[in-house]
Design an enzyme around this catalytic site. Structure first.
Site, PDB file in Angstrom:
ATOM      1  N   GLU A 237      -1.663   7.798   7.938  1.00 50.56           N
ATOM      2  CA  GLU A 237      -0.604   7.065   8.629  1.00 50.56           C
ATOM      3  C   GLU A 237       0.519   7.995   9.076  1.00 50.56           C
ATOM      4  OE1 GLU A 237      -0.660   2.585   6.896  1.00 50.56           O
ATOM      5  OE2 GLU A 237      -0.537   4.170   5.381  1.00 50.56           O
TER       6      GLU A 237
ATOM      7  N   GLU B 283      -7.538   1.903   1.834  1.00 56.89           N
ATOM      8  CA  GLU B 283      -6.773   1.003   0.962  1.00 56.89           C
ATOM      9  C   GLU B 283      -7.584  -0.200   0.487  1.00 56.89           C
ATOM     10  OE1 GLU B 283      -3.599   3.341   3.136  1.00 56.89           O
ATOM     11  OE2 GLU B 283      -5.599   2.558   3.572  1.00 56.89           O
TER      12      GLU B 283
END
Length: 258
Positions: free
Chosen positions: A111, A131
């Protein structure tokens, strides 16, 4: 501020930021987040700094994301107001940032890269938003930026499985600008040098206009861009006179950044 988890070097108008937790695959704990936020604050307000590169120490990892050991010990998932590494929610930064991905970029590490304007990667680099495999979700912009950058179906293929993508596949998908077998930081410096040759105010106006125009129609964006702050600064600058003058005089422009 004493730097514990990151290294900062300045080469003229270029800031190089190195996440320095190689023993933890450059994963970020709460203190590292705060340190990086302060570093990006300094970069944003320093008129002498035009471009930043962010990379990771060592050859194994760019950033493995959150320090899950911290979370498992009750430390939570604390991130600063400006987002993961003090970057992913820094929506007002008009200066360009290049990610030099030297190894794995997982979760929040990916990210960080997605929040940068350019990504260059060593061929050994791996990217993933895993995740879902640990009961979490990519909440630092991955859910929004990845679909915007590579399209819905390809992004969902990564997001819903947490699968790893090589640097070469990342280039094919479109989120990596260039892949190298050699020194990825040297490649990032080459990209930075090309940007630094250009007017810094023009670069900032261009970045801000692109980012603020993404939710507008072309007609709306073309009308609105004249009021964007970086565009107004560029049009009123000495550099806006220097550029055409240097072109007419067949010489290299001398940018002042004002």
């Amino acid at each position: 501020m004493t730097m514990t988890y990151a290294l900062v070097e300045r080469e003229g108008p270029l800031t190089i930021i190195t996440i320095n937790r190689p023993e933890a695959h450059n994963a970020l704990n709460a203190a590292a987040h705060r340190e990086l936020e302060a570093i990006f604050d300094d970069f944003a307000k320093d008129d002498s700094q035009w471009v930043a590169i962010i990379t990771g120490a060592g050859e194994k990892a760019f950033c493995a994301g959150h320090d899950l050991k911290q979370q498992a010990s009750g430390g939570g998932l604390e991130t600063p107001p400006k987002g993961f590494a003090g970057l992913t929610a820094r929506f007002d930064l008009t200066k360009p940032v290049i990610a030099a991905v030297n190894g794995v970029a997982m979760g929040g590490g990916f990210e960080i890269a997605l929040a940068c304007d350019l990504i260059v990667a060593h061929e050994r680099a791996l990217f993933a938003l895993p995740e879902v495999k640990v009961g979490l979700a990519a909440l630092a912009g991955g859910l929004q930026r990845l679909p915007a950058q590579i399209g819905l179906k390809q992004a969902m293929g990564m997001l819903l499985t947490g699968r790893r993508v090589s640097a070469t596949e990342g280039h094919a998908l479109g989120f990596v600008n260039e892949v190298t077998q050699d020194d990825v930081l040297a490649l990032a410096r080459e990209w930075a040098a090309q940007i630094i040759e250009c007017s810094p105010l023009s670069v900032r106006a261009t970045k801000q206009s692109v980012m603020l125009s993404r939710t507008l129609s072309v007609a709306e964006a073309m009308a609105a861009q004249w009021q964007f702050s970086a565009m107004e600064a560029m049009l009123a600058s000495e550099d806006a006179v220097e550029g055409p003058l240097a072109f007419a005089q067949k010489r290299k422009p001398e940018w002042k950044g004002k």
